[in-house]
Write an enzyme that holds these catalytic residues in place. Sequence first.
Site, PDB file in Angstrom:
ATOM      1  N   ASP A   1       0.855  -1.203   0.000  1.00  0.00           N
ATOM      2  CA  ASP A   1       0.000   0.000   0.000  1.00  0.00           C
ATOM      3  C   ASP A   1       0.888   1.249   0.000  1.00  0.00           C
ATOM      4  OD1 ASP A   1      -3.029  -0.952   1.401  1.00  0.00           O
ATOM      5  OD2 ASP A   1      -1.310  -2.261   1.595  1.00  0.00           O
TER       6      ASP A   1
ATOM      7  N   LEU B   1      -3.954   0.321  -3.076  1.00  0.00           N
ATOM      8  CA  LEU B   1      -4.230  -1.123  -2.986  1.00  0.00           C
ATOM      9  C   LEU B   1      -5.595  -1.264  -2.331  1.00  0.00           C
ATOM     10  CD1 LEU B   1      -1.723  -3.808  -1.609  1.00  0.00           C
ATOM     11  CD2 LEU B   1      -4.194  -4.087  -1.704  1.00  0.00           C
TER      12      LEU B   1
ATOM     13  N   THR C   1      -6.974  -4.673   0.907  1.00  0.00           N
ATOM     14  CA  THR C   1      -5.762  -5.046   1.667  1.00  0.00           C
ATOM     15  C   THR C   1      -5.991  -6.301   2.522  1.00  0.00           C
ATOM     16  OG1 THR C   1      -5.052  -2.752   1.701  1.00  0.00           O
ATOM     17  CG2 THR C   1      -4.031  -4.191   3.321  1.00  0.00           C
TER      18      THR C   1
HETATM   19 MG    MG Z   1      -9.894   0.489  -0.561  1.00  0.00          MG
HETATM   20 MG    MG Z   2      -6.430   0.716   0.095  1.00  0.00          MG
END
Ligand code: MG
Ligand code: MG
Length: 310
Positions: free
Chosen positions: A49, A119, A122
Amino acid sequence: MTAVPLIVKLLSSSVSVANRAGKIVRDVMSKGELGIVEKGKDDFQTEADRSAQRCIIASLSTQYPKLNIIGEEDSLDTVDEVPSDWIVIDSDKDVLSLECPPSLQDIKEEDIVVWVDPLDGTSEYTQGFLEHVTVLIGISVNEKPVAGVIHQPYYKTLIGGENKLGRTIWGLQDTGVGGFTPAPPPDALVITTTRSHSNPLVEKALQVMNANQILRVGGAGYKVLQLLEGVASVYVFASSGCKKWDTCAPEAILSAAGGKLTDVLGNFYKYGASESRPNKTGVLAAVNNDLHSYALSKIPQELKDTLSKK
Ligand code: MG
Ligand code: MG
Ligand code: AMP
């Protein structure tokens, strides 16, 4: 040749940047050191991320310095910490040749807010449901999502007997979508919803739908892809958990394909830079207006009132 309008240039840059971010997401997983941080209850962040966001923000802000870019992961946007091979200045040639709708031809950098979810999904990423993971770049003008990219780093295409990983879907208002082939909705009512963030209100909104089937998958990006690919008809999430970066790109692409994404009261979200991040009154999306109206008509007033008071 006349100059390419800014929105078209930015969308074509976003396609290339999302591809690079997707490679970062795969590389972090292959290395096996996810570096998981708990941001809040049921809310995680990994090295993927963080790195994917650095790549996206550095790449876009280098080329478009006056853009207002808002990423999910806080305080990571110092350009000088970013490895040079994460800075992508290519642009997707097919998108670059798109015809720009007249209403978007004279937009300036300062009029645009870009919402980045480096991202999406997750929880699913950390649990190995890799096809649910997407990279989202949403482009809004005057509070409205007008263009967007959903990149799926783990989507498999068989080419010449070999698996190619990753695909990138884009949408532009009044122009359409690309990067895949949309399909009509299923005959039966198939609802898609959260896999990892349910609660009693979310379940109540699902019960009232009279669905033939409920699919529970991760990510707002992946659920909207299911709508576009004819896997599901409606996306229902009666919770305040989604944020603007989750829905900006999916909403732009879905509406470019003739669908509709609103809150569970039927109102559109606004995507100006000063809007609150949470989508407080939930998400209701469908492939077309009829299915959206049907789903909206099923949501009880009491449920709408409960979400509005949160
Ligand atoms: Mg999201
Ligand atoms: Mg995210
Ligand atoms: P889901 O459908 O659960 O995969 O959620 C879609 C997006 O909204 C993901 O980015 C989630 O992280 C986020 N989200 C949904 N509900 C919550 C929640 N209760 N807390 C934190 N993030 C959430």
